[in-house]
Design a protein around this motif. Structure first.
Motif, mmCIF file in Angstrom:
data_model
loop_
_atom_site.group_PDB
_atom_site.id
_atom_site.type_symbol
_atom_site.label_atom_id
_atom_site.label_comp_id
_atom_site.label_asym_id
_atom_site.label_seq_id
_atom_site.Cartn_x
_atom_site.Cartn_y
_atom_site.Cartn_z
ATOM 1 N N LEU A 1 20.752 -4.631 2.072
ATOM 2 C CA LEU A 1 20.022 -5.871 2.358
ATOM 3 C C LEU A 1 18.813 -5.598 3.245
ATOM 4 C CD1 LEU A 1 23.048 -8.279 2.864
ATOM 5 C CD2 LEU A 1 21.581 -8.021 0.865
ATOM 6 N N LYS A 2 19.014 -4.724 4.248
ATOM 7 C CA LYS A 2 17.917 -4.424 5.154
ATOM 8 C C LYS A 2 16.768 -3.743 4.398
ATOM 9 C CE LYS A 2 18.591 -1.503 8.425
ATOM 10 N NZ LYS A 2 19.496 -0.816 9.310
ATOM 11 N N ALA A 3 17.139 -2.825 3.499
ATOM 12 C CA ALA A 3 16.110 -2.085 2.754
ATOM 13 C C ALA A 3 15.328 -3.009 1.832
ATOM 14 C CB ALA A 3 16.754 -0.952 1.963
ATOM 15 N N ALA A 4 16.022 -3.964 1.218
ATOM 16 C CA ALA A 4 15.334 -4.898 0.323
ATOM 17 C C ALA A 4 14.316 -5.713 1.108
ATOM 18 C CB ALA A 4 16.347 -5.816 -0.358
ATOM 19 N N GLU A 5 14.738 -6.136 2.297
ATOM 20 C CA GLU A 5 13.829 -6.884 3.158
ATOM 21 C C GLU A 5 12.627 -6.024 3.543
ATOM 22 O OE1 GLU A 5 15.128 -8.719 7.048
ATOM 23 O OE2 GLU A 5 16.617 -9.507 5.648
ATOM 24 N N MET A 6 12.929 -4.753 3.868
ATOM 25 C CA MET A 6 11.875 -3.847 4.293
ATOM 26 C C MET A 6 10.863 -3.625 3.175
ATOM 27 S SD MET A 6 12.578 -0.373 6.351
ATOM 28 C CE MET A 6 11.926 0.912 5.310
ATOM 29 N N GLY A 7 11.349 -3.594 1.930
ATOM 30 C CA GLY A 7 10.456 -3.412 0.791
ATOM 31 C C GLY A 7 9.388 -4.491 0.769
ATOM 32 N N VAL A 8 9.822 -5.736 1.018
ATOM 33 C CA VAL A 8 8.871 -6.843 1.035
ATOM 34 C C VAL A 8 7.886 -6.680 2.187
ATOM 35 C CG1 VAL A 8 8.623 -9.344 1.199
ATOM 36 C CG2 VAL A 8 10.553 -8.358 -0.030
ATOM 37 N N GLU A 9 8.405 -6.307 3.353
ATOM 38 C CA GLU A 9 7.520 -6.110 4.502
ATOM 39 C C GLU A 9 6.454 -5.057 4.193
ATOM 40 O OE1 GLU A 9 9.624 -5.248 8.204
ATOM 41 O OE2 GLU A 9 10.817 -7.028 7.750
ATOM 42 N N VAL A 10 6.915 -3.917 3.656
ATOM 43 C CA VAL A 10 5.974 -2.836 3.353
ATOM 44 C C VAL A 10 4.927 -3.315 2.354
ATOM 45 C CG1 VAL A 10 5.728 -0.557 2.319
ATOM 46 C CG2 VAL A 10 7.628 -1.013 3.853
ATOM 47 N N ALA A 11 5.386 -3.987 1.302
ATOM 48 C CA ALA A 11 4.461 -4.433 0.262
ATOM 49 C C ALA A 11 3.454 -5.425 0.835
ATOM 50 C CB ALA A 11 5.228 -5.056 -0.901
ATOM 51 N N PHE A 12 3.911 -6.334 1.691
ATOM 52 C CA PHE A 12 2.987 -7.337 2.226
ATOM 53 C C PHE A 12 2.008 -6.739 3.213
ATOM 54 C CE2 PHE A 12 3.358 -11.639 0.691
ATOM 55 C CZ PHE A 12 4.359 -11.471 -0.235
ATOM 56 N N GLU A 13 2.487 -5.792 4.018
ATOM 57 C CA GLU A 13 1.548 -5.107 4.890
ATOM 58 C C GLU A 13 0.485 -4.412 4.054
ATOM 59 O OE1 GLU A 13 3.516 -2.435 7.635
ATOM 60 O OE2 GLU A 13 4.673 -4.161 8.330
ATOM 61 N N LEU A 14 0.946 -3.823 2.965
ATOM 62 C CA LEU A 14 0.050 -3.083 2.089
ATOM 63 C C LEU A 14 -0.976 -4.020 1.447
ATOM 64 C CD1 LEU A 14 0.068 -0.080 1.587
ATOM 65 C CD2 LEU A 14 1.278 -0.480 -0.540
ATOM 66 N N ILE A 15 -0.552 -5.250 1.149
ATOM 67 C CA ILE A 15 -1.468 -6.192 0.500
ATOM 68 C C ILE A 15 -2.700 -6.421 1.368
ATOM 69 C CG2 ILE A 15 -1.773 -8.636 -0.099
ATOM 70 C CD1 ILE A 15 1.031 -8.562 -1.274
ATOM 71 N N GLY A 16 -2.507 -6.576 2.670
ATOM 72 C CA GLY A 16 -3.635 -6.790 3.563
ATOM 73 C C GLY A 16 -4.594 -5.615 3.549
ATOM 74 N N VAL A 17 -4.027 -4.426 3.809
ATOM 75 C CA VAL A 17 -4.860 -3.232 3.860
ATOM 76 C C VAL A 17 -5.514 -2.979 2.511
ATOM 77 C CG1 VAL A 17 -4.900 -0.806 4.465
ATOM 78 C CG2 VAL A 17 -3.232 -2.303 5.510
ATOM 79 N N MET A 18 -4.722 -3.203 1.469
ATOM 80 C CA MET A 18 -5.211 -2.912 0.124
ATOM 81 C C MET A 18 -6.357 -3.844 -0.240
ATOM 82 S SD MET A 18 -2.802 -1.504 -2.641
ATOM 83 C CE MET A 18 -1.640 -2.800 -2.603
ATOM 84 N N SER A 19 -6.240 -5.124 0.104
ATOM 85 C CA SER A 19 -7.311 -6.072 -0.183
ATOM 86 C C SER A 19 -8.590 -5.635 0.517
ATOM 87 C CB SER A 19 -6.922 -7.477 0.284
ATOM 88 O OG SER A 19 -5.767 -7.889 -0.388
ATOM 89 N N LEU A 20 -8.457 -5.226 1.768
ATOM 90 C CA LEU A 20 -9.623 -4.759 2.515
ATOM 91 C C LEU A 20 -10.303 -3.596 1.803
ATOM 92 C CD1 LEU A 20 -11.430 -4.532 5.038
ATOM 93 C CD2 LEU A 20 -9.634 -3.162 6.088
ATOM 94 N N TRP A 21 -9.509 -2.577 1.452
ATOM 95 C CA TRP A 21 -10.117 -1.374 0.863
ATOM 96 C C TRP A 21 -10.603 -1.598 -0.551
ATOM 97 C CZ3 TRP A 21 -12.122 1.832 3.865
ATOM 98 C CH2 TRP A 21 -11.560 2.061 5.123
ATOM 99 N N LEU A 22 -9.862 -2.396 -1.311
ATOM 100 C CA LEU A 22 -10.319 -2.646 -2.678
ATOM 101 C C LEU A 22 -11.577 -3.508 -2.677
ATOM 102 C CD1 LEU A 22 -6.968 -3.031 -4.631
ATOM 103 C CD2 LEU A 22 -8.512 -1.089 -4.552
ATOM 104 N N GLY A 23 -11.680 -4.389 -1.690
ATOM 105 C CA GLY A 23 -12.907 -5.163 -1.553
ATOM 106 C C GLY A 23 -14.089 -4.273 -1.250
ATOM 107 N N LEU A 24 -13.880 -3.361 -0.315
ATOM 108 C CA LEU A 24 -14.938 -2.434 0.062
ATOM 109 C C LEU A 24 -15.288 -1.503 -1.103
ATOM 110 C CD1 LEU A 24 -16.394 -2.099 2.807
ATOM 111 C CD2 LEU A 24 -15.094 0.011 3.063
ATOM 112 N N MET A 25 -14.230 -1.127 -1.817
ATOM 113 C CA MET A 25 -14.407 -0.232 -2.973
ATOM 114 C C MET A 25 -15.282 -0.913 -4.032
ATOM 115 S SD MET A 25 -12.951 2.722 -4.116
ATOM 116 C CE MET A 25 -12.911 3.551 -5.690
ATOM 117 N N ARG A 26 -15.042 -2.219 -4.246
ATOM 118 C CA ARG A 26 -15.834 -2.955 -5.227
ATOM 119 C C ARG A 26 -17.304 -2.973 -4.816
ATOM 120 N NH1 ARG A 26 -14.643 -7.093 -8.945
ATOM 121 N NH2 ARG A 26 -12.706 -5.921 -9.114
ATOM 122 N N LEU A 27 -17.544 -3.184 -3.519
ATOM 123 C CA LEU A 27 -18.911 -3.142 -2.999
ATOM 124 C C LEU A 27 -19.546 -1.780 -3.268
ATOM 125 C CD1 LEU A 27 -18.996 -4.796 0.537
ATOM 126 C CD2 LEU A 27 -20.123 -5.528 -1.554
#
Lengths: 178, 193
Positions: free
Chosen positions: B31-57
């Motif tokens: 259960l803890k790992a499943a929760e952690m998966g979501v945390e990791v993915a959501f943290e990644l979404i923020g960073v990823m949006s930033l870099w993919l935005g910059l990448m598009r530029l």
């Protein structure tokens, strides 16, 4: 060393400054472009979510249940018979963990560093190993998962082979240098 | 292969827990790992949006192509199946540079972007292309010039020389990378489909 450290420190601010300015000078609508690119971030994040959860659950059960420790203990006599230096057996759990999970391996490496001391042979070897290879298995499942690849062809074999070479090289160099 | 490894991790974990009387940890860990998966993915979404935005530029400003042209010749030797002006090359270079500089959370978005670009040139969408195998081999064995996390751990453990492992680390990772590049050639030749 300090030069590389400085580059790492400046890299991100530099990119955040230069890319938008150059884009603006080349008549790109900077804000709109940024936002449309950023949109992909959410999609990608959601797409890799199931792969992350699948791997993390299996990995945590494997580590927390003590299966990793048991496997290490089971492999010990076998590796000793193959001529492994008895001093090296402490590193076995880390070597197994390294390709599977980044946080798991960091945990094992930290334990080793504290138990044997950071400047001991095992401490140095654990440090070198932790820094020198990546979580092959994890990266493969997430990266392939994100684009819907099901057949990995020889990618896993190749990654694990590189990890093995990294492990042997780490053992050799730590024995030689210190 | 992945299916098998995944199953082995699960089954051996649960059996080991049952044998050592720690069956409760399985439930908690899962259960803890499943929760952690979501945390990791959501943290990644923020960073990823930033870099993919910059990448598009960077793409629209022609910078990614510029980088690909600059470093392309060296990288292209490793990826003979890609078109010379493939957009994947830019993303691959960005990913490897981020890895080398130890910018782990910038490396992932570029890496995933590279995979998407490689997938566009992949004739069989469910099977890994040779270029993908090469890229992942480079990615997972790539040199990190400064292993910052482990240096921090050593410092905290009161090492007399926390940074002394930098040299050996670069050597070991260099060996792994060389082996990956050489072995990749052999595997690719053996697997011509």
């Amino acid at each position: 060393m300090s030069v590389i450290g400085e580059i790492s420190r400046w890299a991100i601010p530099f990119l955040l400054l230069v890319v938008p300015v150059v884009a603006f000078l080349r008549k790109v609508p900077v804000y709109e472009s940024f936002v449309s690119g950023a949109e992909e971030g959410f999609k990608t994040g959601v797409r890799i979510l199931p792969f992350l959860i699948g791997m993390l659950v299996a990995m945590r059960i494997f580590i927390d249940s003590g299966a990793l420790e048991l496997l290490g203990r089971a492999l010990r006599p076998l590796l000793l018979r193959l001529g492994l230096d008895p001093n090296l057996t402490a590193i076995i759990p880390l070597a197994i963990m390294r390709p599977l999970s980044g946080s798991g391996a960091l945990g094992v490496a930290t334990q080793l560093i504290y138990r044997y001391g950071p400047d001991s042979f095992i401490g140095r070897l654990a440090s070198t190993l932790q820094g020198s290879t990546d979580t092959t298995f994890f990266v493969l499942t997430v990266y392939f998962g994100s684009v819907g690849i099901r057949k990995y062809r020889y990618a896993l074999k190749l990654g694990l082979l590189a990890d093995l070479v990294g492990l042997l090289a780490a053992i050799w160099i730590v024995t030689k240098v210190f | 292969m992945v299916n098998l490894v995944w199953l082995i991790l699960l089954v051996s974990g649960i059996l080991a827990a049952a044998a050592t009387g720690r069956i409760d940890t399985v439930t908690a860990s899962a259960l803890k790992a499943a929760e952690m998966g979501v945390e990791v993915a959501f943290e990644l979404i923020g960073v990823m949006s930033l870099w993919l935005g910059l990448m598009r530029l960077a793409e629209e400003a022609g910078l990614v192509k510029g980088i690909a042209r600059l470093f392309g010749p060296a990288i292209r030797i490793l990826f003979p199946s890609l078109k010379p002006d493939s957009p994947a090359l830019g993303a691959i270079i960005m990913n490897l540079s981020a890895n080398i500089l130890g910018l782990g959370n910038a490396a992932t978005p570029f890496g995933l972007k590279a995979m998407q670009e490689l997938q566009k040139e992949n004739p069989e969408p469910e099977v890994a292309s040779p270029a993908m195998c090469t890229f992942l081999a480079l990615n997972t064995s790539a040199i990190t010039l400064i292993p910052a996390t482990i240096i921090a751990v050593r410092l905290k453990a009161q090492s007399a020389h926390p940074t002394e492992i930098i040299g050996p680390t670069i050597f070991a990772t260099g060996c792994a990378m060389t082996a990956a590049i050489i072995a990749d050639r052999f595997f690719r030749r053996g697997q011509k489909l």
